[in-house]
Scaffold this motif. Structure first.
Motif, PDB file in Angstrom:
ATOM      1  N   GLU A 327       0.826  -1.205   0.000  1.00 27.57           N
ATOM      2  CA  GLU A 327       0.000   0.000   0.000  1.00 27.57           C
ATOM      3  C   GLU A 327       0.866   1.263   0.000  1.00 27.57           C
ATOM      4  N   GLU A 328       1.988   1.203   0.723  1.00 22.11           N
ATOM      5  CA  GLU A 328       2.892   2.353   0.760  1.00 22.11           C
ATOM      6  C   GLU A 328       3.493   2.607  -0.621  1.00 22.11           C
ATOM      7  N   ILE A 329       3.916   1.535  -1.290  1.00 17.17           N
ATOM      8  CA  ILE A 329       4.488   1.670  -2.632  1.00 17.17           C
ATOM      9  C   ILE A 329       3.431   2.172  -3.602  1.00 17.17           C
ATOM     10  N   LEU A 330       2.229   1.629  -3.487  1.00 17.55           N
ATOM     11  CA  LEU A 330       1.136   2.030  -4.380  1.00 17.55           C
ATOM     12  C   LEU A 330       0.801   3.503  -4.194  1.00 17.55           C
ATOM     13  N   ALA A 331       0.737   3.959  -2.944  1.00 19.11           N
ATOM     14  CA  ALA A 331       0.426   5.365  -2.674  1.00 19.11           C
ATOM     15  C   ALA A 331       1.527   6.274  -3.206  1.00 19.11           C
ATOM     16  N   GLY A 332       2.769   5.872  -2.995  1.00 18.57           N
ATOM     17  CA  GLY A 332       3.885   6.666  -3.507  1.00 18.57           C
ATOM     18  C   GLY A 332       3.883   6.714  -5.021  1.00 18.57           C
ATOM     19  N   THR A 333       3.536   5.593  -5.649  1.00 17.55           N
ATOM     20  CA  THR A 333       3.483   5.526  -7.111  1.00 17.55           C
ATOM     21  C   THR A 333       2.403   6.442  -7.662  1.00 17.55           C
TER      22      THR A 333
END
Length: 357
Positions: A327-333
């Motif tokens: 979720e952190e990677i997705l939000a940053g992306t």
């Protein structure tokens, strides 16, 4: 028998001359040399040691054998005794006739470098224990080799000067490293095979510098793949290693050798410092920005990634920590994509896209 300064000339059976171990493996066009000898005779005699070991004249000897000559006059050099002196004589013969190939030169350079170091060590020991005072006319060096002791600088530069006539040794060292890897049975077979292939390319006129870059890249990728497959490594290191190897291999077809090596070394460095903590990994990698091509390769690799996984299996097996990381990677992306889209729209004179898009 004829006696001249520095040598004795006598008749000898051609079969009694021993070739021994020599650095030249390609004797070149013997037919042309044989035709010349047949027309004009042997203008320069072959030189041997008193025990019949060939010092210089390997190509002439091969040509004479081709012509069916059984006996010939040779020069016998009684002063040729030590290994370094034999190498000096062999190199003098090479310089006067057919140049060594890059790999032959590297082999000779490596041997001369060792012998020069040993010779310097012997002279140092002789000086330390007063040998010069006891034998002022001898410093432990062979008569022919002695002038090399006057050279200043690194032993590598001295050896390079001897072999090539220049002090630059980088190319010879790089070829030597490839030769060492190819001959070392303790090295991974894939690495040895690649080293042998690069040596063959160099022998056929290929760039030594490019071979060095490719070999370094190959070694880095193999290490990344090894770390990715090692179950004893932390998950973060395995993940970073796998991603790094994938990026390098994807970039290989369109990336210059030097740039690809740099990309591989950066990927290896990141993988080795990766941990289970995503935040720590990001802190370690944000100082150096990756090139645009890396971005392109990354997203090409991720094309339709959602079709490659079983969503039911992921739902059942992902830990809370792994889900939070996703979720952190997705939000940053998503945030990165919005900023990038806005910059692209602005540069094209388009109205910015709303944040809800």
């Amino acid at each position: 028998m004829t006696i001249s300064p520095g040598h004795i000339e006598l008749e000898r059976s051609i079969d009694s001359i021993r070739i021994g171990s020599r650095h030249r493996t390609d004797l070149g066009d013997i037919d042309m040399l044989a035709a010349s000898i047949e027309r004009q005779g042997l203008l320069q005699p072959i030189t041997v040691t008193p025990d019949g070991t060939l010092v210089c004249g390997a190509r002439r000897l091969a040509a004479l054998r081709q012509l069916g000559v059984r006996r010939l006059n040779v020069w016998v050099r009684s002063g040729i005794s030590e290994q370094l002196t034999l190498l000096l004589a062999e190199q003098e013969d090479n310089a006067l006739h057919k140049s060594l190939s890059p790999t032959e030169a590297a082999t000779l350079y490596r041997e001369v470098k060792v012998l020069l170091a040993e010779d310097a060590s012997r002279r140092q020991e002789a000086s330390r224990f007063g040998a010069e005072q006891e034998k002022p006319r001898s410093d432990g060096a062979a008569t022919v080799a002695a002038p090399l002791t006057a050279l200043n600088g690194d032993t590598r530069a001295q050896a390079a000067l001897f072999v090539t006539g220049r002090r630059s040794y980088t190319t010879l060292e790089r070829i030597g490293e490839l030769q060492r890897i190819a001959a070392d049975e303790s090295v991974d077979e894939a690495l040895r095979s690649r080293a042998s292939a690069e040596l063959a390319l160099i022998q056929n006129g290929g760039s030594v510098s490019s071979a060095h870059h490719r070999m370094s890249t190959h070694a880095a990728v193999l290490e990344l793949e090894r770390m990715a497959a090692d179950p004893t490594q932390p998950a973060g290191i395995r993940e970073a290693s796998s991603m790094g190897a994938t990026r390098v291999l994807a970039a290989a077809p369109l990336t210059p050798d030097a740039d690809l090596e740099r990309l591989a070394q950066e990927a290896l460095a990141r993988a080795k410092t990766a941990t289970k903590s995503r935040k720590v990994r990001l802190a370690a990698t944000t100082d150096t920005k990756l090139p645009v091509r890396s971005f392109v390769y990354l997203w090409s690799d991720l094309s339709e990634w959602w079709l490659r996984y079983d969503i039911t299996e992921l739902s059942a097996q992902l830990t809370d920590e792994q889900w939070e990381e996703f979720e952190e990677i997705l939000a940053g992306t998503i945030a990165f994509a919005k900023r990038l889209r806005a910059l692209r729209d602005t540069s094209r004179g388009m109205a910015p896209v709303s944040a809800s898009r």
